[in-house]
Motif scaffolding. Structure first.
Motif, PDB file in Angstrom:
ATOM      1  N   ILE A 124       0.835  -1.193   0.000  1.00 47.06           N
ATOM      2  CA  ILE A 124       0.000   0.000   0.000  1.00 47.06           C
ATOM      3  C   ILE A 124       0.877   1.254   0.000  1.00 47.06           C
ATOM      4  O   ILE A 124       1.831   1.356   0.784  1.00 47.06           O
ATOM      5  N   LYS A 125       0.542   2.193  -0.865  1.00 47.51           N
ATOM      6  CA  LYS A 125       1.311   3.430  -0.972  1.00 47.51           C
ATOM      7  C   LYS A 125       0.582   4.579  -0.283  1.00 47.51           C
ATOM      8  O   LYS A 125      -0.629   4.749  -0.450  1.00 47.51           O
ATOM      9  N   ASP A 126       1.340   5.379   0.468  1.00 47.34           N
ATOM     10  CA  ASP A 126       0.743   6.474   1.239  1.00 47.34           C
ATOM     11  C   ASP A 126       0.006   7.465   0.350  1.00 47.34           C
ATOM     12  O   ASP A 126      -1.042   7.994   0.734  1.00 47.34           O
ATOM     13  N   GLU A 127       0.542   7.735  -0.853  1.00 49.38           N
ATOM     14  CA  GLU A 127      -0.100   8.720  -1.719  1.00 49.38           C
ATOM     15  C   GLU A 127      -1.450   8.231  -2.252  1.00 49.38           C
ATOM     16  O   GLU A 127      -2.275   9.026  -2.697  1.00 49.38           O
ATOM     17  N   ILE A 128      -1.672   6.924  -2.189  1.00 55.86           N
ATOM     18  CA  ILE A 128      -2.941   6.367  -2.644  1.00 55.86           C
ATOM     19  C   ILE A 128      -3.983   6.366  -1.534  1.00 55.86           C
ATOM     20  O   ILE A 128      -5.155   6.689  -1.758  1.00 55.86           O
ATOM     21  N   VAL A 129      -3.591   6.037  -0.307  1.00 63.54           N
ATOM     22  CA  VAL A 129      -4.565   5.925   0.788  1.00 63.54           C
ATOM     23  C   VAL A 129      -4.665   7.179   1.643  1.00 63.54           C
ATOM     24  O   VAL A 129      -5.635   7.345   2.392  1.00 63.54           O
ATOM     25  N   GLY A 130      -3.689   8.072   1.529  1.00 67.68           N
ATOM     26  CA  GLY A 130      -3.678   9.275   2.364  1.00 67.68           C
ATOM     27  C   GLY A 130      -4.946  10.099   2.324  1.00 67.68           C
ATOM     28  O   GLY A 130      -5.460  10.515   3.382  1.00 67.68           O
ATOM     29  N   PRO A 131      -5.529  10.367   1.133  1.00 65.25           N
ATOM     30  CA  PRO A 131      -6.733  11.209   1.064  1.00 65.25           C
ATOM     31  C   PRO A 131      -7.939  10.673   1.829  1.00 65.25           C
ATOM     32  O   PRO A 131      -8.844  11.437   2.184  1.00 65.25           O
ATOM     33  N   TYR A 132      -7.983   9.376   2.099  1.00 68.09           N
ATOM     34  CA  TYR A 132      -9.125   8.803   2.814  1.00 68.09           C
ATOM     35  C   TYR A 132      -9.066   9.087   4.314  1.00 68.09           C
ATOM     36  O   TYR A 132     -10.072   8.986   5.009  1.00 68.09           O
ATOM     37  N   GLU A 133      -7.860   9.385   4.818  1.00 67.41           N
ATOM     38  CA  GLU A 133      -7.618   9.718   6.224  1.00 67.41           C
ATOM     39  C   GLU A 133      -7.956   8.582   7.185  1.00 67.41           C
ATOM     40  O   GLU A 133      -8.341   8.814   8.343  1.00 67.41           O
ATOM     41  N   GLY A 134      -7.784   7.346   6.733  1.00 61.47           N
ATOM     42  CA  GLY A 134      -7.923   6.208   7.624  1.00 61.47           C
ATOM     43  C   GLY A 134      -6.686   6.059   8.494  1.00 61.47           C
ATOM     44  O   GLY A 134      -5.629   6.619   8.205  1.00 61.47           O
ATOM     45  N   ASP A 135      -6.813   5.309   9.573  1.00 56.86           N
ATOM     46  CA  ASP A 135      -5.695   5.110  10.493  1.00 56.86           C
ATOM     47  C   ASP A 135      -4.716   4.077   9.940  1.00 56.86           C
ATOM     48  O   ASP A 135      -5.123   3.041   9.408  1.00 56.86           O
ATOM     49  N   TYR A 136      -3.424   4.355  10.111  1.00 55.09           N
ATOM     50  CA  TYR A 136      -2.419   3.335   9.798  1.00 55.09           C
ATOM     51  C   TYR A 136      -2.223   2.449  11.023  1.00 55.09           C
ATOM     52  O   TYR A 136      -2.181   2.935  12.166  1.00 55.09           O
ATOM     53  N   THR A 137      -2.108   1.152  10.790  1.00 55.79           N
ATOM     54  CA  THR A 137      -1.883   0.206  11.872  1.00 55.79           C
ATOM     55  C   THR A 137      -0.925  -0.879  11.406  1.00 55.79           C
ATOM     56  O   THR A 137      -0.886  -1.208  10.215  1.00 55.79           O
ATOM     57  N   THR A 138      -0.175  -1.406  12.323  1.00 60.44           N
ATOM     58  CA  THR A 138       0.717  -2.522  11.986  1.00 60.44           C
ATOM     59  C   THR A 138      -0.013  -3.856  12.113  1.00 60.44           C
ATOM     60  O   THR A 138       0.522  -4.895  11.723  1.00 60.44           O
TER      61      THR A 138
END
Length: 248
Positions: A124-138
């Motif tokens: 997953i690339k940050d520039e693709i999912v960033g606009p959705y503003e979901g939480d990142y988790t490990t």
């Protein structure tokens, strides 16, 4: 915090329903996917943009909980929200509400990013999912998966040839057809008098144009439960567990 919410209204039309007048479960999933796609476009991450980058979204699992299915001519609201993501999976929720604002369907979906050239899951690339503003988790969600269906447990088996019209822009079978192939194995009278309560479906391997699939089913009418498996030869393409409820 979970990501941005996005809502669209929809009026159920007759060709989205079955003989009971209720929304087909496959069409329900397609409507949710459309709302997700529309949100992506509004956030600047359209399908066309992803395609130019060489990627496309694929679904690895849907868990659908149904209080009741919408009916023909009913107006509903469909809301989606990106919950969280990790290196390889994105988690998104969908809610359907009736005109009184009551939630009648909820779906939890796991998405993966596919490298279209390699036909493999991509990071997953940050520039693709960033606009959705979901939480990142490990963490990786440990969701319930359908039980393994042994060949000797399948009382019902039907064959289907994959047609050109079954293939979508990702070059594999559109997910709606898995629902059709699975539910078509069940007795018609049962389908006329029951609807889905929960549908847990996991997608494992792509199905391509021209292939012949076997739809295997173990049906326990007394427990209102069915177990399904879609195979191409010895390869399992899709599995599902369905819990049923009587129509009211």
């Amino acid at each position: 915090m979970p990501g941005k919410k996005y809502t669209e209204e929809h009026k159920v039309v007759y060709f989205e329903t079955n003989v009971t007048g209720r929304l087909n479960i496959g069409n329900l999933v397609d409507l949710c996917m459309l709302v997700s796609t529309d949100q992506s476009s509004k956030l600047g991450i359209s399908t066309e943009k992803l395609d130019l980058m060489g990627y496309g979204w694929i679904v690895s699992q849907n868990i659908i909980d149904v209080k009741r299915l919408p009916v023909d001519h009913e107006k509903i609201k469909i809301t989606t929200q990106a919950e969280s993501y990790n290196r390889y999976f994105c988690y998104r929720d969908f809610m359907m509400e009736d005109e009184q604002g009551e939630e009648i369907v909820k779906m939890h979906t796991v998405f993966c990013l596919m490298d279209k050239e390699k036909r493999k899951i991509a990071r997953i690339k940050d520039e693709i999912v960033g606009p959705y503003e979901g939480d990142y988790t490990t963490k990786v969600e440990r969701l319930a998966v359908p039980p393994v269906l042994k060949p000797e447990e399948a009382e019902i088996t039907k064959k289907y040839r994959v047609r050109f019209m079954d293939i979508d822009s990702n070059q594999h079978v559109n997910n709606i057809h898995y629902f059709d192939w699975m539910l078509d194995t069940l007795p018609e009278e049962f389908l006329r008098t029951h609807e889905v309560k929960q549908f847990n479906i996991v997608y494992k391997n792509e199905v391509r144009s021209g292939e012949v699939v076997d739809s295997l089913t173990h049906f326990d009418e007394e427990r209102l439960e069915s177990i399904h498996e879609i195979r191409v030869g010895d390869k399992v393409s899709c599995t599902a567990k369905v819990e049923w409820q009587e129509l009211k």
